[in-house]
Scaffold this motif. Structure first.
Motif, PDB file in Angstrom:
ATOM      1  N   ARG A  50       0.728  -1.232   0.043  1.00 59.02           N
ATOM      2  CA  ARG A  50      -0.013  -0.021   0.107  1.00 59.02           C
ATOM      3  C   ARG A  50       0.781   1.305   0.039  1.00 59.02           C
ATOM      4  N   THR A  51       2.143   1.303   0.697  1.00 61.29           N
ATOM      5  CA  THR A  51       2.958   2.397   0.901  1.00 61.29           C
ATOM      6  C   THR A  51       3.523   2.582  -0.639  1.00 61.29           C
ATOM      7  N   ILE A  52       3.873   1.658  -1.304  1.00 63.20           N
ATOM      8  CA  ILE A  52       4.441   1.634  -2.572  1.00 63.20           C
ATOM      9  C   ILE A  52       3.405   2.181  -3.629  1.00 63.20           C
ATOM     10  N   PHE A  53       2.112   1.550  -3.398  1.00 64.22           N
ATOM     11  CA  PHE A  53       1.307   2.167  -4.330  1.00 64.22           C
ATOM     12  C   PHE A  53       0.866   3.559  -4.146  1.00 64.22           C
ATOM     13  N   SER A  54       0.964   4.077  -2.826  1.00 66.39           N
ATOM     14  CA  SER A  54       0.783   5.554  -2.464  1.00 66.39           C
ATOM     15  C   SER A  54       1.788   6.179  -3.401  1.00 66.39           C
ATOM     16  N   GLN A  55       3.213   5.835  -3.361  1.00 69.02           N
ATOM     17  CA  GLN A  55       4.022   6.604  -4.080  1.00 69.02           C
ATOM     18  C   GLN A  55       3.655   6.353  -5.668  1.00 69.02           C
ATOM     19  N   LEU A  56       3.333   5.222  -6.150  1.00 64.13           N
ATOM     20  CA  LEU A  56       3.007   5.402  -7.693  1.00 64.13           C
ATOM     21  C   LEU A  56       1.804   6.355  -7.903  1.00 64.13           C
TER      22      LEU A  56
END
Length: 124
Positions: A50-56
């Motif tokens: 979820r953190t990575i998708f927030s970055q994306l």
């Protein structure tokens, strides 16, 4: 042929010889994104994903597109034991706009704390 290299302040300082994204024509390619430097770094695969998708999502917003513009993701994991949780998290994040995807198991990621790293190709 124009190539632009871009870093994003919100994603943190680049500590190595890489750029967070490269744009060529109407396509954006990200470097591998992790939970590095975030409160999720020590968390499980769901929180890190979820953190990575927030970055994306931040990268998409910086280019005035949405996550619906994800063309392909390459996902690197060091352990397959959390696959059911990863799959359900990805279905939740993608909704009906599922990109092409590769899933690769690796011996290790940059830090033993990382459960997942994701590269993305985004249409602009």
């Amino acid at each position: 042929m124009s190539i632009q290299r871009k870093n994003y302040n919100k994603l943190g300082e680049v500590l190595g010889p890489y750029t967070q994204s490269v744009i060529h024509s109407n396509t954006l390619y990200t470097s591998g994104l992790t939970a590095f430097g975030s409160s999720a770094q020590m968390a499980g695969i769901e929180v890190q994903t979820r953190t990575i998708f927030s970055q994306l999502n931040h990268i998409c917003q910086a280019h005035n597109v949405t996550m619906k513009n994800l063309i392909k993701v390459t996902i690197f994991v060091s352990d397959f034991s959390d696959m059911d949780l990863l799959r359900s998290t990805l279905f939740d994040l993608y909704g009906h706009d599922i990109p092409a995807s590769s899933l690769i198991k690796v011996d290790a990621l940059f830090s033993k704390d990382f459960k997942i790293e994701i590269e993305a190709i985004i249409g602009l």
